[in-house]
Write a protein that holds these residues in place. Structure first.
Motif: not given
Length: 180
Positions: A55-66, A83-89, A91-100
């Protein structure tokens, strides 16, 4: 800036925006403390917490892909802009991966596609990331992808950034080398 993020395909993965229908898979993924070790969240303790993440990511101005395996449709990780900053276009990227799935080159594959999407579709000027110094795999990935590292730590985190111009120049140089 609310943007309509679309699905992305890589050789081995299908990236699509997480929905509440993915709650059980998200719970399994984020209940592993190996996944959340270097994140700003605790491992999920119940299904409700997984729902809140989506829900957090659906409501955020950014996105979270599965990140779903093309082979078996298993959720192997997530990635997205926040953390999209429109003033200077920027965005922070975040990522994670399952251990296997660690050490198989999947996150390099994903990040290359997400960076291209950010610069060409979303029209970002800068993509940045923060990484804990102890997170060796992510630090190696940032360097491999051409991110520049700030010399000073910020709140005990390493700050990386990649601007569109440097990314485009890197692409041109790669194409020139392939023609030789």
């Amino acid at each position: 800036m609310k943007f309509e993020y679309r699905a992305i395909e890589t050789d081995r993965l299908h990236l699509r925006i997480l929905t509440l229908g993915d709650t059980e898979k998200v719970f399994r993924h984020f209940s592993d403390d190996n996944v959340t070790k270097f994140m700003d969240i605790e491992p999920c303790k119940n299904i409700k917490e997984a729902e809140e993440i989506i829900k957090y990511h659906l409501e955020d101005s950014g996105c979270r892909w599965g990140l779903f395996s093309k082979e078996d449709n298993e959720l192997v990780g997530t990635c997205g802009f926040h953390f999209i900053r429109e003033v200077d276009l920027t965005a922070e990227v975040g990522f994670d991966l399952s251990r296997p799935y660690w050490g198989k080159g999947l996150m390099s594959e994903v990040m290359a596609a997400v960076i291209e999407y950010g610069f060409t579709v979303v029209k970002l000027e800068v993509i940045d990331a923060t990484v804990e110094p102890e997170n060796e795999r992510s630090n190696v990935l940032m360097n491999r992808l051409g991110f520049k590292r700030e010399s000073e730590l910020r709140e005990k985190l390493i700050y990386y950034y990649l601007n569109r111009k440097n990314w485009e120049e890197s692409l041109i140089n790669t194409l020139k080398k392939r023609k030789i």
